[in-house]
Design a protein around this motif. Sequence first.
Motif, mmCIF file in Angstrom:
data_model
loop_
_atom_site.group_PDB
_atom_site.id
_atom_site.type_symbol
_atom_site.label_atom_id
_atom_site.label_comp_id
_atom_site.label_asym_id
_atom_site.label_seq_id
_atom_site.Cartn_x
_atom_site.Cartn_y
_atom_site.Cartn_z
ATOM 1 N N VAL A 1 3.356 6.024 2.981
ATOM 2 C CA VAL A 1 3.928 5.424 1.771
ATOM 3 C C VAL A 1 3.538 6.266 0.564
ATOM 4 O O VAL A 1 2.358 6.497 0.314
ATOM 5 C CB VAL A 1 3.464 3.960 1.587
ATOM 6 N N ARG A 2 4.565 6.719 -0.159
ATOM 7 C CA ARG A 2 4.348 7.544 -1.348
ATOM 8 C C ARG A 2 4.995 6.885 -2.559
ATOM 9 O O ARG A 2 5.982 6.177 -2.436
ATOM 10 C CB ARG A 2 4.977 8.925 -1.161
ATOM 11 N N LEU A 3 4.435 7.171 -3.718
ATOM 12 C CA LEU A 3 4.969 6.659 -4.983
ATOM 13 C C LEU A 3 5.273 7.841 -5.891
ATOM 14 O O LEU A 3 4.424 8.716 -6.082
ATOM 15 C CB LEU A 3 3.947 5.733 -5.658
ATOM 16 N N TRP B 1 -1.483 0.496 -12.412
ATOM 17 C CA TRP B 1 -0.966 -0.813 -11.995
ATOM 18 C C TRP B 1 0.171 -0.667 -10.993
ATOM 19 O O TRP B 1 0.257 -1.435 -10.029
ATOM 20 C CB TRP B 1 -0.516 -1.627 -13.207
ATOM 21 N N LEU B 2 1.051 0.310 -11.194
ATOM 22 C CA LEU B 2 2.125 0.546 -10.231
ATOM 23 C C LEU B 2 1.548 0.926 -8.867
ATOM 24 O O LEU B 2 1.978 0.411 -7.834
ATOM 25 C CB LEU B 2 3.051 1.659 -10.716
ATOM 26 N N SER C 1 0.173 -0.427 -3.327
ATOM 27 C CA SER C 1 -0.868 -0.467 -2.296
ATOM 28 C C SER C 1 -1.032 -1.862 -1.702
ATOM 29 O O SER C 1 -1.331 -2.005 -0.519
ATOM 30 C CB SER C 1 -2.209 0.030 -2.853
ATOM 31 N N LEU C 2 -0.816 -2.901 -2.506
ATOM 32 C CA LEU C 2 -0.934 -4.273 -1.997
ATOM 33 C C LEU C 2 0.135 -4.583 -0.955
ATOM 34 O O LEU C 2 -0.049 -5.465 -0.117
ATOM 35 C CB LEU C 2 -0.855 -5.276 -3.146
ATOM 36 N N ALA D 1 2.950 -3.477 4.844
ATOM 37 C CA ALA D 1 4.249 -4.046 5.219
ATOM 38 C C ALA D 1 5.351 -3.003 5.106
ATOM 39 O O ALA D 1 6.231 -2.921 5.973
ATOM 40 C CB ALA D 1 4.560 -5.254 4.344
ATOM 41 N N VAL D 2 5.307 -2.188 4.048
ATOM 42 C CA VAL D 2 6.309 -1.129 3.876
ATOM 43 C C VAL D 2 6.195 -0.120 5.015
ATOM 44 O O VAL D 2 7.202 0.289 5.604
ATOM 45 C CB VAL D 2 6.151 -0.437 2.498
ATOM 46 N N ALA D 3 4.980 0.269 5.361
ATOM 47 C CA ALA D 3 4.762 1.239 6.435
ATOM 48 C C ALA D 3 5.211 0.677 7.778
ATOM 49 O O ALA D 3 5.751 1.407 8.616
ATOM 50 C CB ALA D 3 3.287 1.650 6.490
ATOM 51 N N ALA D 4 5.014 -0.617 7.991
ATOM 52 C CA ALA D 4 5.428 -1.238 9.252
ATOM 53 C C ALA D 4 6.951 -1.256 9.390
ATOM 54 O O ALA D 4 7.480 -1.135 10.493
ATOM 55 C CB ALA D 4 4.875 -2.649 9.346
#
Length: 102
Positions: free
Chosen positions: A40-42, A56-57, A62-63, A67-70
Amino acid sequence: MRTIRYRLRGPVGGLAADLAAEARPLAQDDVSHMHIHNGVRLILPTEGIYWKDAAWLALGVSLNARAVAAQNPAGTTIRTVSFKAPLNADVDRQGRLSGGTS
């Protein structure tokens, strides 16, 4: 692309931001990114952003990173298209949020 109107009211003020972002499959050409978790990258907005807003972003991503990676084990890039804060029209003279919620 998805646009989110974030509003948080608190006893001593609040936070207000409009955020537009998109999620896409991980690509090798994502050069200016923050690695958040596994694949996961931002990517921050190209016009720049205040460092506390970037923190904050990153925390928000990260929170939800597990779930995103799954959902996409090959990796996901979340590209921030625009980030506008504070929204002076939504903040009164004492720094309290006024008007709409979302």
